[in-house]
Design a protein around this motif. Structure first.
Motif, PDB file in Angstrom:
ATOM      1  N   UNK A 162       0.828  -1.206   0.000  1.00  0.00           N
ATOM      2  CA  UNK A 162       0.000   0.000   0.000  1.00  0.00           C
ATOM      3  C   UNK A 162       0.861   1.255   0.000  1.00  0.00           C
ATOM      4  N   UNK A 163       1.957   1.228   0.752  1.00  0.00           N
ATOM      5  CA  UNK A 163       2.864   2.376   0.760  1.00  0.00           C
ATOM      6  C   UNK A 163       3.501   2.585  -0.610  1.00  0.00           C
ATOM      7  N   UNK A 164       3.904   1.496  -1.273  1.00  0.00           N
ATOM      8  CA  UNK A 164       4.478   1.613  -2.613  1.00  0.00           C
ATOM      9  C   UNK A 164       3.445   2.138  -3.604  1.00  0.00           C
ATOM     10  N   UNK A 165       2.199   1.686  -3.471  1.00  0.00           N
ATOM     11  CA  UNK A 165       1.143   2.184  -4.352  1.00  0.00           C
ATOM     12  C   UNK A 165       0.916   3.679  -4.128  1.00  0.00           C
ATOM     13  N   UNK A 166       0.975   4.142  -2.887  1.00  0.00           N
ATOM     14  CA  UNK A 166       0.826   5.560  -2.579  1.00  0.00           C
ATOM     15  C   UNK A 166       1.937   6.393  -3.215  1.00  0.00           C
ATOM     16  N   UNK A 167       3.130   5.812  -3.305  1.00  0.00           N
ATOM     17  CA  UNK A 167       4.272   6.514  -3.905  1.00  0.00           C
ATOM     18  C   UNK A 167       4.315   6.387  -5.419  1.00  0.00           C
ATOM     19  N   UNK A 168       3.281   5.756  -6.000  1.00  0.00           N
ATOM     20  CA  UNK A 168       3.162   5.691  -7.456  1.00  0.00           C
ATOM     21  C   UNK A 168       3.719   4.452  -8.105  1.00  0.00           C
TER      22      UNK A 168
ATOM     23  N   UNK B 284       6.929  -7.561  -8.030  1.00  0.00           N
ATOM     24  CA  UNK B 284       8.241  -8.147  -8.252  1.00  0.00           C
ATOM     25  C   UNK B 284       9.342  -7.545  -7.393  1.00  0.00           C
ATOM     26  N   UNK B 285       9.211  -6.282  -6.984  1.00  0.00           N
ATOM     27  CA  UNK B 285      10.269  -5.648  -6.202  1.00  0.00           C
ATOM     28  C   UNK B 285       9.955  -5.545  -4.714  1.00  0.00           C
ATOM     29  N   UNK B 286       8.701  -5.804  -4.329  1.00  0.00           N
ATOM     30  CA  UNK B 286       8.341  -5.740  -2.907  1.00  0.00           C
ATOM     31  C   UNK B 286       7.826  -7.081  -2.409  1.00  0.00           C
ATOM     32  N   UNK B 287       6.730  -7.554  -3.006  1.00  0.00           N
ATOM     33  CA  UNK B 287       6.096  -8.768  -2.491  1.00  0.00           C
ATOM     34  C   UNK B 287       6.954 -10.002  -2.766  1.00  0.00           C
ATOM     35  N   UNK B 288       7.479 -10.124  -3.979  1.00  0.00           N
ATOM     36  CA  UNK B 288       8.258 -11.315  -4.327  1.00  0.00           C
ATOM     37  C   UNK B 288       9.539 -11.450  -3.507  1.00  0.00           C
ATOM     38  N   UNK B 289      10.339 -10.368  -3.303  1.00  0.00           N
ATOM     39  CA  UNK B 289      11.525 -10.529  -2.442  1.00  0.00           C
ATOM     40  C   UNK B 289      11.177 -10.929  -1.006  1.00  0.00           C
TER      41      UNK B 289
END
Length: 466
Positions: A69-75, A83-88
């Protein structure tokens, strides 16, 4: 064994899959599906998929959705978020699942033997042939060592790569590898981003994909087991679809056969004593591990879990060589010791969680009030641990009752277990008797695992609430 036999019924020339595709007009005639690489792959994936799921699900459940959600807020786009947040974050679970599947698959021989051809021969089959048919123990031992070394090297390399690419500590691992991994995941995210954006905008498509994936996996897992029951009730002497309902002749054949009854009785006896021995040893080990404050506890746990990491076929070969000089090959005691070795890690894992939730203050309060060691054990300790101990016993019982690899080397040729008898019949002549035996085995093991799971959950809730 029962699952592999289910795939045999599904994929044979007159089996369920060919019959369904022909009636739907997809095929003009029965296709050749058995004894191919595709059949072996289906059987192995079906057997190993639950292991991978059990390794990945706990990791996924522990991930905080606030990161995405934080990454989505930052665009961040859906591809970047995945691939860069959930997968790692899920990578340790994926790596553990992959390594468990890899180790288990390295010692497979039932699936390639029943569903494959000589072109799909695996190293485990060669070891069994060298031992049981050619009696070439030196070559079999050499093959076993090669298998252990290959599995160990691959396991170590993949573990190091996984820890370097996706370390738990951001300061750990190789910075160069982490940089390459992050760059690769970024490019993969850009490739999948248009598709994920399309799915994200169409909630109906997303719901449909979730349902298809969920039910597709469920059907894939249970279909080979569901076809066993109709086949076991057929009147025909041969396997074929649709079955000629309704007859209990194959169940009657098992009940009236001294060979089948003897195998069932021996399997029940060995499973019972193996379950008792594994539970007692597992309880002692789990108590020592939980109450220890030294590094020895971690070493002890690693040693106890070693049979889970080693290929099962190499454990069976080592057991045969160890038990032969003692005169225990072909005896119930030798088989019980072998099954105890295989079941012990599962008991330890089950009981470690139970002992961690056990509150020792009750025991200390009873001692303060003057209760002796015996009274504290039977009236305080045992009632709290009873559900976990029963669950561990049932897990060990189920593992022993369904074990084939150890039985092939240790059981001997005169007296055999139910899985070994099923294997011999499957290799020599496949008939609906195997379907009846497989159905009974699946229902019995399913009931035991369900009871063990319920008891374990109940024990954790009661201990946690206390």
């Amino acid at each position: 064994m029962a699952k592999t036999f289910g795939w045999l019924v599904l994929l044979e020339r007159h089996g369920f899959v060919n019959w369904s595709l022909c009636h739907l007009g997809v095929l003009a005639g029965p296709a050749h599906m058995l004894f191919t690489s595709g059949a072996v792959l289906c059987g192995m994936v079906h057997a190993l998929l639950p292991i991978f799921v059990l390794a990945v699900v706990p990791v996924m459940e522990s991930i905080d959705n606030q990161f995405s959600k934080a990454a989505e807020t930052l665009g961040a786009s859906p591809g970047t978020r995945f691939w860069e947040i959930y997968f790692p974050l899920t990578a340790p679970g994926f790596m553990s699942g992959f390594l468990l599947v890899f180790v288990s698959a390295s010692s497979f021989f039932i699936v390639p033997e029943l569903l494959g051809s000589p072109s799909q021969t695996m190293l485990s089959q060669m070891i069994i042939t060298e031992v049981l048919q050619l009696l070439n123990w030196r070559f079999a031992a050499a093959l076993s060592v090669i298998l252990i070394v290959c599995v160990g090297v691959t396991y170590s390399v993949l573990t190091m790569i996984g820890r370097s690419l996706f370390p738990h500590d951001r300061y750990a691992g190789s910075k160069a590898l982490r940089g390459h991994g992050r760059s690769l995941l970024g490019r993969v995210g850009k490739v999948f981003n248009p598709l994920l954006l399309l799915i994200d905008k169409n909630k109906g498509v997303e719901t449909c994909l979730h349902m298809l994936s969920r039910w597709g996996v469920i059907v894939f897992l249970i279909l080979p087991l569901l076809v066993l029951l109709p086949i076991s009730l057929t009147r025909s002497d041969f396997l074929g679809w649709p079955p000629q309902f309704l007859s209990f002749r194959w169940y009657t054949h098992i009940i009236r056969s001294p060979v089948w009854i003897g195998a069932i009785e021996r399997s029940l006896s060995v499973a019972f004593f193996s379950g008792c021995l594994a539970t007692v040893l597992g309880a002692c080990a789990a108590m020592g591990i939980v109450r220890s404050r030294t590094s020895v506890a971690g070493l002890l746990l690693s040693v106890l879990l070693l049979p889970l990491v080693l290929p099962r076929i190499t454990v069976a070969v080592a057991l045969y060589q160890f038990l032969t000089p003692l005169g225990l090959v072909g005896t119930d005691m030798g088989l019980t010791l072998g099954h105890t070795l295989i079941a012990l890690p599962y008991c330890v894992v089950t009981l470690v969680g139970v002992f961690k939730l056990y509150d020792r203050q009750f025991e200390q309060a009873a001692a303060t009030l003057g209760a002796g060691w015996t009274a504290r054990f039977f009236h305080v300790v045992l009632p709290q641990l009873r559900p976990g101990l029963i669950a561990a016993f049932l897990f060990a019982f189920a593992i022993s009752f369904d074990e084939l690899t150890i039985a092939m080397f240790v059981s001997g040729g005169v007296k055999t277990t139910l899985p070994k008898l099923m294997w011999d019949n499957a290799v020599l002549a496949v008939d609906p008797t195997l379907a009846a035996a497989s159905t009974t085995l699946v229902l019995g093991m399913g009931a035991l695992v369900t009871i063990a799971t319920v008891l374990t959950s109940s024990s954790r809730r009661k201990t946690g609430s206390s």
